[in-house]
Design an enzyme around this catalytic site. Structure first.
Site, short mmCIF file in Angstrom:
data_model
loop_
_atom_site.label_atom_id
_atom_site.label_comp_id
_atom_site.label_asym_id
_atom_site.label_seq_id
_atom_site.Cartn_x
_atom_site.Cartn_y
_atom_site.Cartn_z
N TYR A 141 14.73 8.54 -7.47
CA TYR A 141 14.83 9.48 -8.59
C TYR A 141 16.18 10.19 -8.64
O TYR A 141 16.54 10.78 -9.66
CB TYR A 141 13.71 10.53 -8.54
CG TYR A 141 12.31 9.97 -8.79
CD1 TYR A 141 12.12 8.65 -9.17
CD2 TYR A 141 11.20 10.78 -8.65
CE1 TYR A 141 10.85 8.15 -9.39
CE2 TYR A 141 9.92 10.29 -8.88
CZ TYR A 141 9.75 8.97 -9.24
OH TYR A 141 8.49 8.49 -9.45
N LYS A 188 8.22 0.42 2.26
CA LYS A 188 8.24 -0.97 1.78
C LYS A 188 9.31 -1.67 2.64
O LYS A 188 10.28 -2.24 2.13
CB LYS A 188 8.57 -0.98 0.27
CG LYS A 188 8.43 -2.32 -0.40
CD LYS A 188 7.01 -2.80 -0.56
CE LYS A 188 6.96 -4.19 -1.16
NZ LYS A 188 5.63 -4.82 -1.07
N ASP A 220 2.09 -1.09 -1.10
CA ASP A 220 1.10 -1.84 -1.88
C ASP A 220 -0.26 -1.86 -1.17
O ASP A 220 -1.30 -1.69 -1.81
CB ASP A 220 1.59 -3.27 -2.18
CG ASP A 220 2.41 -3.87 -1.07
OD1 ASP A 220 2.62 -3.20 -0.04
OD2 ASP A 220 2.84 -5.03 -1.20
N ASP A 244 4.99 10.11 -5.26
CA ASP A 244 4.62 10.51 -6.62
C ASP A 244 3.43 9.66 -7.09
O ASP A 244 2.40 10.17 -7.55
CB ASP A 244 5.84 10.27 -7.52
CG ASP A 244 5.70 10.85 -8.90
OD1 ASP A 244 4.72 11.57 -9.16
OD2 ASP A 244 6.57 10.57 -9.76
N ASP A 248 -0.76 10.74 -7.25
CA ASP A 248 -1.46 10.71 -8.54
C ASP A 248 -2.68 9.79 -8.46
O ASP A 248 -3.75 10.10 -8.99
CB ASP A 248 -0.54 10.22 -9.66
CG ASP A 248 0.12 11.38 -10.41
OD1 ASP A 248 0.22 12.46 -9.82
OD2 ASP A 248 0.50 11.19 -11.57
#
Ligand code: NAD
Length: 353
Positions: A141, A188, A220, A244, A248
């Site tokens: 980000y 990852k 994942d 993030d 959620d």
């Protein structure tokens, strides 16, 4: 104690839930002999309308002299045209970065009273109590990005350095020590170089925390494990984007996005506290906003920035009691469709205090 609290209501349902929160805090202050001073500032769409800037300098100045910041939510369709160059969300990124708020804490727990409302089987939800610790001021980000050439190409960069991973890993590992002693680090590392650095650093920092059990999960796989064995997680540490998305995803375990609080912290006691949800333009102005996420954010502020543990707990207990009584806002209403308005729910919490 005396404390100055910067209050940034923002847009949509932000001002609706914020008004009840400052009211709740005033009542707590009065009951316990504290003096809370609230100083209001602009952020987000309303700040763009009034100043052209989603985070005006005056708001930064208000926050700089405060002990903590309470934020409602920002954004809305009015400021989100594809062609908009100044966006409310830029105010959020800027305030986090300006104050170096590198650790975002998002607790997710299930309420027995709401088990029937959540989309997973009640047996999977039993005892779910997860603390997400998300790195907040670096990663993809904030990395270098560019729209290239004629607009048919672009890139974003996921960047981490050792210090950035170290400081947030320390927050998560310390939190795990004070909880059930387990931390899951999400990355990852099988594909991304920045995530191999992430894993190497977490392994090194963990050497000083022999009492914490460390697990690594690829992001994942983690998305699946959060739904198949949510009760196994204690602290989940993740980078900015993965944290993030995962937090959620996990929000549905609690029953509604409207119930989740967050704290964004740096190394001292200063922090910014905001509900996880956005400005919810679809329900703004209708009395349907669930104030729990904002109330619990205020409780986190009392706990982490003002060291008022008993007062924080009194808010959490009052919410538990109201839910146990069966009162529901629109987002968690039962099969009969009846619900309390934001005002009615907030009054019920205050009555329990
Ligand atoms: P949202 O969180 O605003 O809403 C998602 C859904 O959850 C909506 O159906 C909404 O009605 C519901 N919801 C959210 N909070 C609720 C509450 N307290 N009570 C009851 N229901 C609630 O996300 P979105 O719709 O994707 O985004 C709307 C705007 O908010 C966008 O402009 C987005 O950029 C912004 N946003 C801001 C923040 C923030 O301020 N931190 C976070 C996320 C999104």
């Amino acid at each position: 104690m005396k404390a100055t609290i910067a209050v940034l209501p923002g847009d949509g349902i932000g001002p609706e839930v914020m008004a009840h929160t400052t009211n709740l805090l005033s009542i707590i202050a009065e009951k316990n002999g504290h003096g809370f001073e609230f100083v209001e500032g602009l952020i987000g769409g309303i700040a763009i309308d009034e100043t052209g800037n989603p985070l005006p300098d005056e708001t930064i100045a208000i926050c700089e002299t405060a002990d903590a910041v309470l934020l409602g939510a920002v954004g809305g369709p009015k400021w989100s045209e594809p062609t908009s160059t100044v966006r409310p969300e830029q105010g959020l990124l800027k305030i986090r970065q300006h104050f170096g708020l590198f650790a975002n804490l998002r607790p997710v727990k299930t309420y027995p009273a709401l088990a029937s409302h959540a989309p997973l089987r009640p047996d999977l939800l039993e005892g779910v109590d997860i603390l997400f610790v998300r790195e907040l001021v670096s990663g993809i980000y904030f990395g270098d990005r560019q729209e290239q050439g004629d607009g048919t190409e672009s890139y974003d960069t996921m960047y981490y350095n050792r210090d950035q991973v170290e400081q947030v890993a320390n927050v998560a590992l310390r939190a795990a020590q004070g909880r059930r002693g387990k931390m899951t680090s999400v990355d990852k590392a099988n594909v991304l170089a920045s995530m191999r650095l992430w894993r190497r650093t977490v392994v090194e920092i963990h050497e000083d925390y022999s009492d914490v059990e460390l697990e690594h999960l690829l992001v994942d796989a983690c998305t699946m494990h959060l739904l198949t064995r949510p009760g196994d997680f204690d602290v989940v540490l993740a980078g900015n984007m993965f944290g993030d998305i995962l937090s959620d995803e996990a929000s549905v375990l609690a029953g509604s996005l409207g119930m989740l609080p967050s704290a964004s912290l740096r190394a001292d006691q200063f922090g910014l506290y905001e509900p996880v949800h956005g400005s919810a333009p679809d329900i703004a102005g209708q009395g349907k906003a669930n104030p729990i996420g904002m109330f619990l954010s205020a409780a986190m502020m009392l706990r982490y920035s003002l060291q008022l543990e008993d007062e924080a707990k009194s808010i959490e207990d009052a919410i538990d009691a109201v839910l146990a009584d069966g009162l529901r806002t629109a987002d968690i209403r039962g099969a009969n469709g009846e619900f309390a308005t934001t005002d009615e729910f907030a009054q019920a919490v205050i009555a329990k205090l």
